[in-house]
Design an enzyme around this catalytic site. Sequence first.
Site, mmCIF file in Angstrom:
data_model
loop_
_atom_site.group_PDB
_atom_site.id
_atom_site.type_symbol
_atom_site.label_atom_id
_atom_site.label_comp_id
_atom_site.label_asym_id
_atom_site.label_seq_id
_atom_site.Cartn_x
_atom_site.Cartn_y
_atom_site.Cartn_z
ATOM 1 C CG ASP A 163 -1.843 2.294 6.557
ATOM 2 O OD1 ASP A 163 -2.339 3.267 7.151
ATOM 3 O OD2 ASP A 163 -2.031 2.082 5.352
ATOM 4 C CG ASP B 38 -1.707 7.600 0.422
ATOM 5 O OD1 ASP B 38 -1.835 8.827 0.489
ATOM 6 O OD2 ASP B 38 -1.567 6.983 -0.655
ATOM 7 C CG ASP C 140 -1.633 1.260 1.469
ATOM 8 O OD1 ASP C 140 -2.363 1.688 0.557
ATOM 9 O OD2 ASP C 140 -1.477 1.858 2.546
#
Length: 216
Positions: free
Chosen positions: A169, A11, A9
């Site tokens: 995250d 961001d 991922d």
Amino acid sequence: MNTQLVIFDLDGTLLNTIADLAASANYALEKLGYPRRSETQCRAFVGNGVTKLLERALPDGAKTPENVARMRAVFQAHYDAHNADATFAYPGMADVLATLAQKGIKLAVASNKYQSATEKLVRLYFPQIEFCAVLGARENVPVKPDPQIVRDILQSAGVAKENVLYVGDSDVDMQTAQNAQVKACAVTWGFRTREQLLPYAPAAWADKATDILNAL
């Protein structure tokens, strides 16, 4: 597990982008005459792409498709010009990417950020790293947690899902990994807390960048 591909991922995982996302969201809110949001609020709003971020940022009663579309036009023009003002790579991430590449492991990015900004930021912050795929939000392709973005990367990389580690995250990332039936590593330095990710029971955890290497 014979890991041949690690999908990241963007961001909250590779890059801390929240200050620039919040700045552009607030610029758009002010231009449309709506109150600003705190960076903490914006942190909770991100994860499902720009359109959903802006919808969440609008006040109750103003979350119409028309307002979201107007906001998006203002947001994107501002973000394209300012998306690297305060963004930074998380400590040790570039070294981990280089180590993985040296081991012969393929690398890819799967983001809900729109494609042009995803490509720009990956090139800017990790210019020495060769990724086999860098995919963001694209027209007529469902965003995460739909697994299509992972399937597209697997097809491009020629790697079976059994040999993939997905690093993210957020709850969206954990759901994406589950939907794509790939092993997940949850990082704890991003936009969600460990407590928020615990229910997804990821196969591995990373409290610092080098922990990703142990997850292999």
